[in-house]
Every structure is written in C-alpha cells, then in structure tokens.
Design an enzyme around this catalytic site. Structure first.
Site, PDB file in Angstrom:
ATOM      1  N   HIS A  80     -12.990  36.696 -52.624  1.00 17.35           N
ATOM      2  CA  HIS A  80     -13.991  36.233 -51.644  1.00 17.35           C
ATOM      3  C   HIS A  80     -15.363  36.027 -52.294  1.00 17.35           C
ATOM      4  O   HIS A  80     -16.393  36.287 -51.681  1.00 17.35           O
ATOM      5  CB  HIS A  80     -14.120  37.216 -50.476  1.00 17.35           C
ATOM      6  CG  HIS A  80     -12.874  37.369 -49.661  1.00 17.35           C
ATOM      7  ND1 HIS A  80     -12.629  36.648 -48.513  1.00 17.35           N
ATOM      8  CD2 HIS A  80     -11.778  38.151 -49.837  1.00 17.35           C
ATOM      9  CE1 HIS A  80     -11.458  36.990 -48.012  1.00 17.35           C
ATOM     10  NE2 HIS A  80     -10.911  37.895 -48.803  1.00 17.35           N
ATOM     11  N   ASN A 153     -10.014  37.803 -41.600  1.00 16.41           N
ATOM     12  CA  ASN A 153      -9.703  36.496 -42.181  1.00 16.41           C
ATOM     13  C   ASN A 153      -9.508  35.471 -41.065  1.00 16.41           C
ATOM     14  O   ASN A 153      -9.441  35.831 -39.883  1.00 16.41           O
ATOM     15  CB  ASN A 153      -8.409  36.577 -43.005  1.00 16.41           C
ATOM     16  CG  ASN A 153      -8.633  37.141 -44.404  1.00 16.41           C
ATOM     17  OD1 ASN A 153      -9.754  37.181 -44.901  1.00 16.41           O
ATOM     18  ND2 ASN A 153      -7.556  37.575 -45.029  1.00 16.41           N
ATOM     19  N   TYR A 367     -13.154  48.837 -50.655  1.00 15.91           N
ATOM     20  CA  TYR A 367     -14.431  48.137 -50.442  1.00 15.91           C
ATOM     21  C   TYR A 367     -15.617  48.995 -50.876  1.00 15.91           C
ATOM     22  O   TYR A 367     -16.542  48.507 -51.525  1.00 15.91           O
ATOM     23  CB  TYR A 367     -14.566  47.705 -48.973  1.00 15.91           C
ATOM     24  CG  TYR A 367     -13.586  46.613 -48.591  1.00 15.91           C
ATOM     25  CD1 TYR A 367     -12.218  46.843 -48.601  1.00 15.91           C
ATOM     26  CD2 TYR A 367     -14.015  45.348 -48.225  1.00 15.91           C
ATOM     27  CE1 TYR A 367     -11.308  45.857 -48.269  1.00 15.91           C
ATOM     28  CE2 TYR A 367     -13.119  44.349 -47.887  1.00 15.91           C
ATOM     29  CZ  TYR A 367     -11.768  44.610 -47.910  1.00 15.91           C
ATOM     30  OH  TYR A 367     -10.874  43.628 -47.588  1.00 15.91           O
TER      31      TYR A 367
HETATM   32 FE1  HDE Z   1     -10.268  42.300 -48.777  1.00 17.37          FE
HETATM   33  N1  HDE Z   1     -11.449  42.833 -50.324  1.00 17.37           N
HETATM   34  N2  HDE Z   1      -8.761  43.404 -49.530  1.00 17.37           N
HETATM   35  N3  HDE Z   1      -9.013  41.642 -47.316  1.00 17.37           N
HETATM   36  N4  HDE Z   1     -11.704  41.156 -48.031  1.00 17.37           N
HETATM   37  C1  HDE Z   1     -12.696  42.407 -50.551  1.00 17.37           C
HETATM   38  O1  HDE Z   1     -14.466  43.842 -51.107  1.00 17.37           O
HETATM   39  C2  HDE Z   1      -8.900  44.354 -50.470  1.00 17.37           C
HETATM   40  C3  HDE Z   1      -7.705  42.013 -47.147  1.00 17.37           C
HETATM   41  C4  HDE Z   1     -11.695  40.484 -46.851  1.00 17.37           C
HETATM   42  O2  HDE Z   1     -17.742  38.566 -47.314  1.00 17.37           O
HETATM   43  C5  HDE Z   1     -13.384  43.152 -51.667  1.00 17.37           C
HETATM   44  O3  HDE Z   1     -16.711  43.669 -50.901  1.00 17.37           O
HETATM   45  C6  HDE Z   1      -7.659  45.073 -50.649  1.00 17.37           C
HETATM   46  C7  HDE Z   1      -7.237  41.650 -45.839  1.00 17.37           C
HETATM   47  C8  HDE Z   1     -12.923  39.741 -46.697  1.00 17.37           C
HETATM   48  O4  HDE Z   1     -18.202  40.235 -48.664  1.00 17.37           O
HETATM   49  C9  HDE Z   1     -12.314  44.162 -52.125  1.00 17.37           C
HETATM   50  C10 HDE Z   1      -6.772  44.487 -49.792  1.00 17.37           C
HETATM   51  C11 HDE Z   1      -8.315  41.054 -45.233  1.00 17.37           C
HETATM   52  C12 HDE Z   1     -13.675  40.023 -47.829  1.00 17.37           C
HETATM   53  C13 HDE Z   1     -11.177  43.864 -51.161  1.00 17.37           C
HETATM   54  C14 HDE Z   1      -7.473  43.443 -49.079  1.00 17.37           C
HETATM   55  C15 HDE Z   1      -9.404  41.050 -46.170  1.00 17.37           C
HETATM   56  C16 HDE Z   1     -12.888  40.914 -48.641  1.00 17.37           C
HETATM   57  C17 HDE Z   1     -14.013  42.292 -52.720  1.00 17.37           C
HETATM   58  C18 HDE Z   1      -5.310  44.815 -49.591  1.00 17.37           C
HETATM   59  C19 HDE Z   1      -8.362  40.466 -43.827  1.00 17.37           C
HETATM   60  C20 HDE Z   1     -15.030  39.459 -48.173  1.00 17.37           C
HETATM   61  C21 HDE Z   1     -15.507  42.302 -52.417  1.00 17.37           C
HETATM   62  C22 HDE Z   1      -5.094  46.127 -49.178  1.00 17.37           C
HETATM   63  C23 HDE Z   1      -8.286  41.485 -42.818  1.00 17.37           C
HETATM   64  C24 HDE Z   1     -16.136  40.270 -47.564  1.00 17.37           C
HETATM   65  C25 HDE Z   1     -15.663  43.304 -51.408  1.00 17.37           C
HETATM   66  C26 HDE Z   1     -17.472  39.634 -47.873  1.00 17.37           C
HETATM   67  C27 HDE Z   1     -13.332  41.464 -49.849  1.00 17.37           C
HETATM   68  C28 HDE Z   1     -10.053  44.574 -51.189  1.00 17.37           C
HETATM   69  C29 HDE Z   1      -6.848  42.600 -48.141  1.00 17.37           C
HETATM   70  C30 HDE Z   1     -10.673  40.469 -45.857  1.00 17.37           C
HETATM   71  C31 HDE Z   1     -11.884  44.082 -53.575  1.00 17.37           C
HETATM   72  C32 HDE Z   1      -7.434  46.184 -51.625  1.00 17.37           C
HETATM   73  C33 HDE Z   1      -5.857  41.915 -45.247  1.00 17.37           C
HETATM   74  C34 HDE Z   1     -13.305  38.839 -45.537  1.00 17.37           C
HETATM   75  O5  HDE Z   1     -12.733  45.467 -51.955  1.00 17.37           O
END
Ligand code: HDE
Length: 697
Positions: A80, A153, A367
C-alpha cells in the site's frame, strides 16, 4: 483549470494541537531561518574561500540544508505504498446502542473527524494509479474514546486465510526478486505460481480479475472491513459484525485497455480526481453500513465467518446503513499527513473488538510493528496526523526517539501515591469505561492447524462468477487470459486452468480458448464446491446510477467551431453534474466561427480522451480537415469509441470519426439534434458496443 488547493488560512485547521508547529511562511515579514531559528542572510550562495574558491566546512547554513535534504525520504510502506488521502467527517445516522457502547456508533448526529487514505497494494510510492490491483480503504476516526482505524480494502475478501502466508503472498505479487520487474502488476510468473498453489485464494482471484480492481475513481469504490469484528455492549456481550462503505456515486470501473492508457496519460489520475473533486466542492461521500450476526446465525452459515476468504451475501444478511462519511478537505502537506499517517487495526474504541480470524490476528501485530521501521520511533503516535484528537492520550510510557511531549512531575510509574503528597499522580485505569475484550470461550489447547471449516475454497468463487452479468463475466475471463498470457511457465498456466474448472467449467473453457490451450484435468478440491444461490448485489454493471455527477466530459474544438454549440454542450453537461474541459490542438485555444477566442483547458496531445467519461467533437470543416493528419485526434476519437464512451459530434467532425474507425451507434450522437441526447448517453457506458470493438474471452 484544475481547482487550486485552498490556502491553509482558508481551511479550518483540524490538526488541533499540531497547529502550533505550522510555519508561518505567508506572514509578510517571514524571514528564512536555520532549523534552530537563526536568520539566514543569503540562501543562494555558499560560503567560499575566496570568490572562486572551495566551500568551507564552517558553512553551517549549507551543511544543514543539504543534510536535511539527504534524509528527506523514509522507507515506503511495504504494501500500500502509493496512496492518496483526504480529511473529512463521519456522522452516525442510526444508533447501534443495542450492540455497542462505542460512542461513535451510539451518538446519532455527532460528527467525528476522519482521515481516509486510499491506496494500491503492489506498486511503489511512485508507481501509477490505475494498475489492476486491490485498493486499500483506510479510515482513521478521531473519536472521543480514542482513534478508531478501520483499515479495509475495496474488496470484501482476501487471498489467504492465515497471516503466516502474507509475506509469501506479497513477495510473489511484487516485482520478481532477481529482475526487479514488473512494477505494480500481478501479470507475471511468481504471482500466478503462488496463487495456483494456494487454492484458498480462488475467491479473491475472481474479485481481482473483475472490474473492481480497475476503479474509475477513488470516489466510486466500495470499502469493506474484510475481517469479522465484534461490537461489545455494556454487559460485555459480543455481536459479530462486518463493516461496509458504499459510495454515493455507485461503484464504477474503467475498461482494462483504458486503465492501461490512463497510466501513460495521467499516472496520478485517481489522486488528481480526488483532489480536484474536493477542491471544487464536489465532496465524495459514502454510506456506512453493518452486517450484524449472533454467534448462532454465524454458526448456521455454510462457511466459517472467521475465514477472510468468504463474504456474507447481502441477500443473506442485508447491510444496515447507520452512518455516512464525507471527505471535505485536502491535506495541506502530502508527507506530513498522507505519508506519515499510520493506521493500526488495533486502534479501536471501547465497544468494538476483534474476532479470532487468523488473518486479522496477524494484522494486530504487523501494523504497529511496521511503523517502527517506517516512521522510526515508538512515538509515531505523537505526529499530528496520528494523535488522538477527540480525547487526551496519557499514560506512563516515556521518552524514546523524537519524544515531543514535555510531561512534568515524577509520576512515571503506577501505582503511585504521589497524590497524597499533593503531587501530580498521573492517570489511572477505568474499569467501567475502558477498553474491554468480549468474552469468547477458547475451545481447545494449542494447535498449529487450519480448521476444517476453512476447507471449501471454490463455492464462493463460483458464487461470485455466476452472480456477475454476462459483460462482467466476459471481462473477468478476458482479464485471466491477459494475466496468464503474461505468464511464461506452462505448468503454472495449466495449474490455474485446472483450478478454474472447479470454479466454473464455462469460465475455464473460455480462458483456455482465449490462450488457445487445451484444458487440463480439473484439480481435486479438498471439499466439493456447492452451488450457492446467486448474489446479484455483487454486480457493478446495471447497479450504479446513470448520471453525469462525478463524471468528466471533454469537448474537442477547432478553429472555426460553432461557439454557441460548445457553450450548449458545456452548460448541459455542467448542469447535469459533470466537470467539463475544453481540449484544443494548441493550449492557447481556438478562434471560433464568430471570431471570438475560446481558451483551452488542455492541449490535445496531453489531454487524451481516456481521461474523460464522454467526449464531444465540435469541429469546423477546416478544423476537421487539419486534424485528419493528427494522430492524437485520431486516438481521441478511436479510444473514446473503444472505451465505450458517448461521442457527441458536429456533422463536420464525421470525416475524423470515419477515419478513426468510429461506427455510428446509439452512443454516437449528432449534436445538431440537440445536446440532451448526448448528455443522456454520457451518463453511462455503451456496453452494447463492446462486442464490436474487442474480442472478449
Ligand atoms: Fe494490510 N498491511 N496486511 N491488509 N493494509 C499494511 O501496514 C498486513 C490486509 C491494508 O493507507 C502495512 O501501515 C498483514 C487485509 C491497508 O497506510 C502492514 C496482512 C486488509 C493498508 C500490513 C494484511 C489490509 C495496509 C504496511 C495479512 C484489508 C494501508 C504499511 C494478515 C482488510 C494503510 C502499514 C495505509 C497496510 C500488514 C492483510 C488493508 C505491513 C500482515 C486483509 C488499507 O503492516
């Protein structure tokens, strides 16, 4: 002209206690200083040993400026990375007091400040806005009981069921490790290799191959909390909940070929669209809805509600709309706000809680952890954009890099009895109003397994595919053909085809035929797929409102064009809610038939039809004759036609349309017959035209 950002002074500052940090560069006597406030006498020349001599180490003005510049970049988000954001508010319209104590969900009419960031997932921060990709939809709500981050999402399900697979998924999707490409694209070997070995991703594959991953605008996307959460009432009782955002403008998408071309025409297409809409007062809005379930209702569903690869169709459990979100203010500073905002799924006010979804459970760690490498300090919560603004934040955590709070007194531990000596004792836990975890029984001992209730990987993929309209099914099949045709490993293609046979035989055959390959035997599913009732709510086509609101119309003009017709088209489209731009061969505009000058908003070569939803060609005979030798004009017409857009035209423009291969149909409108026909056709896409302009799978 794109609307300019409001000056800071014209915007109500919502940064509250961060405001004092703003520089006052607009003050008439503003004097440039070093970072420590020393006034600078010359910001153009470094200090040298003699007129033509080397620079001196002594020059702290030069050194400070260059050193700060050297460290301007921070690590981009691992996923993202590319995002666009805006400020706004959330307003509750119906109380959920029967289910939760959270004030944001019980105080009807109260407006809560929000900061919402939309993003693509795979590409780097400098990549383009329109690749085929999931979009992040992250909302930070500064509630009076602490920040609530709903980090969702634009797709309601996910690729994997357990967080332990996330690093593999992202490694496979991002550019390949040895060669460093492709950027922001899943159409490559490693992604499809991983997906083919991960049948649980099959439902998500249907969504990412659908038009949902090529949105027309960030303002036209749904948002989903994806994971299941809980609302918690005063007695500690939990109710399972799924969160939804629904755009007022409906969910709308581009055509794939159009999205590819927009990437070249305007890499910032979505960012610009969001910025311009807000700056011009056309405020994006979403409804906020919930699906609520008792544990018994959840247990009766034909899948596990803790499995993030599944959704609950609206037809099974309707969405109850209880609020709205409006985005009304652009960020003042991209880095300070959009880049430094840190969303945490662990940010929840009392009354909202997590579920045991193993994907969500991993997110609860990730996060918080990732912000440390991205923002560099455990004090990232003190940055103005991340601070709790609806209430104080206070505890006994102290010091660390970039501590900005100056907390007086000795009380940095608890319990303490310093109050008895008249000293400040610091805050205390609130057993009644503080965050409480819903009481959930734990069934068994430690196990490292996947629950049997997560084993059905195909039924909902089938449900999604079969619920689409014929147009959307054709797009989905064509997207699979496109992606798998970019794969170079035959066994990877074959494995995908064998999995698709479990989703739908017709889909598998279409994709195989689209690649001119034989269908391999079907993969053996762990659990035989079921035929679930279709869910028409999952469609896009036919669901969004036919309106010019939020859409863009381009009018291509030439010298000698009929100015009154240009005005008539502009007026009708503007009144119907569209943004209208005049496009001319030269940026200085054209001289109209009556001798008056008409200024242009964009030059033809730099303002192609792909950035509009509909176009009108108001050309004179001579003007048209000249444009017959201009490939940008040819593309303007032929791409508008290929991308299923309404085309209004003068009789004089017909030669250009003919040369561009435009075949008159219901969406090609002679403006001499009145402009209403054009504005009506422009309110939607000409789906009927599609079989005539491209071979779909
Ligand atoms: Fe994320 N995700 N994600 N994700 N995600 C990040 O956190 C992660 C997942 C989502 O505008 C990271 O701050 C894992 C689902 C958004 O700053 C990180 C798993 C959904 C954003 C991270 C998921 C999301 C992130 C990278 C699987 C929808 C952007 C930067 C378990 C519900 C937020 C950050 C923004 C960002 C980890 C799966 C949505 C790496 C480990 C499912 C919208 O922490």
């Amino acid at each position: 002209m794109p609307p300019a950002s409001k000056k800071p002074a014209e915007q109500a500052s919502s940064l509250g206690n961060g405001g004092e940090l703003h520089q006052t560069a607009s003050a008439p006597d503003a004097r440039i200083t070093t970072n420590h406030g020393v006034p600078i006498s010359d910001n153009q020349n470094s200090l040298k040993a003699g007129r033509r001599g080397p620079s001196l180490l002594e020059d702290f003005v030069l050194r400070e400026k260059i050193q700060h510049f050297d460290h301007e970049r921070i690590p981009e988000r691992i996923v993202h990375a590319r995002g666009s954001a805006a400020h706004g508010f959330f307003e509750l319209t119906e109380s959920l007091a029967d289910y939760t104590t959270a004030k944001i969900l019980t105080e009807v009419g109260k407006k809560t400040e929000v900061f919402t960031r939309f993003s693509t997932v795979a590409g780097g921060a400098g990549s383009v806005d329109t690749p085929r990709d999931v979009r992040g939809f992250a909302v930070k709500m500064y509630t009076v009981e602490g920040n609530w981050d709903l980090v969702g999402n634009n797709i309601p399900v996910f690729f994997i069921q357990d967080a332990i697979k996330f690093p593999d998924l992202i490694h496979a999707a991002k550019m390949e490790a040895d060669r460093g490409y492709p950027q922001a694209a899943t159409a490559h070997d490693t992604f499809w290799d991983f997906i083919g070995l991960m049948p649980e991703s099959m439902h998500m594959v249907m969504w990412i191959m659908s038009d949902r991953t090529i949105p027309r605008s960030l303002r036209m996307m749904e948002g989903f909390g994806v994971n299941t959460f809980r609302l918690v009432d005063a007695a500690g009782k939990g109710t399972l909940v799924k969160f939804h955002w629904r755009p007022k403008l409906g969910t709308q998408s581009t055509c794939w070929d159009e999205a590819v071309k927009i990437a070249g025409a305007d890499p910032d297409y979505h960012r610009r669209d969001l910025h311009d809409a807000i700056a011009s007062g056309d405020l994006p809005e979403w409804e906020f809805g919930v699906q609520l379930f008792t544990d018994e209702e959840a247990a009766a569903l034909p899948f596990d509600i803790l499995d993030a690869t599944k959704l609950v169709p609206e037809e099974v459990k309707p969405i109850r709309v209880v609020g709205r979100m409006v985005l009304d203010r652009n960020p003042d500073n991209f880095f300070a706000e959009t880049e430094q905002v840190a969303y945490l799924p662990t940010n929840m006010p009392p009354g909202i809680d997590v579920s045991e979804d193993p994907l969500l459970q991993g997110r609860l760690f990730s996060y918080q952890d990732t912000q440390l490498s991205r923002l560099g300090s455990t004090n990232f919560h003190q940055l103005p954009i991340n601070r709790a603004k609806g209430c104080p934040f206070q505890n006994f955590q102290r010091d660390g890099h970039m501590q900005t709070q100056v907390i007086p007194g000795r009380a940095n531990y608890e319990p303490n009895s310093l109050a008895e000596a008249g000293e400040v004792a610091g805050p205390r836990a609130d057993p009644r109003g503080g965050f409480r975890t819903a009481s959930v029984p734990v069934e068994e001992g430690k196990v490292r397994i996947r629950a049997e209730s997560f084993a059905d990987h195909f039924s909902q993929a089938r449900l999604f595919y079969r619920s689409q309209t014929a147009i959307e099914q054709a797009h989905l099949a064509s997207a699979l053909v496109f992606e798998l045709s970019k794969v170079t490993l035959q066994h990877v293609r074959d494995r995908m085809l064998s999995l698709l046979r479990n989703v739908d035989e017709d889909l598998a055959s279409r994709v195989a035929a689209g690649m001119n390959l034989d269908l391999p035997a079907a993969a053996k599913p762990a659990v035989a797929p079921q035929d679930l009732p279709e869910s028409p709510a999952l469609r896009i086509v036919g669901k969004y409102p036919e309106t010019l609101k939020g859409r863009a119309v381009g009018i291509l003009v030439s010298d000698g064009a009929d100015g009154s017709l240009v005005q008539a088209v502009r007026k009708a489209a503007t009144q119907a809610g569209a943004t209208v731009k005049i496009v001319a061969p030269k940026v200085g505009g054209v001289t109209l038939k009556d001798g008056k000058k008409l200024a242009a908003d964009g030059q033809l070569a730099g303002t192609p039809s792909v950035i509009f939803d509909a176009v009108a060609l108001v050309l004179s005979e001579e003007g048209c004759a000249q444009l017959l030798h201009e490939s940008a004009a040819m593309d303007f017409a032929s791409f508008a036609f290929a991308h299923l857009k309404a085309i209004g035209h003068t009789a004089e423009a017909m030669k250009l349309l003919e040369k561009a291969g435009v075949k008159p149909d219901a969406g090609v409108i002679d403006l001499a017959k009145g402009v209403d026909g054009f504005t009506k056709a422009a309110a939607t896409r000409q789906w009927d035209r599609e079989p005539k302009v491209r071979m779909l799978a």
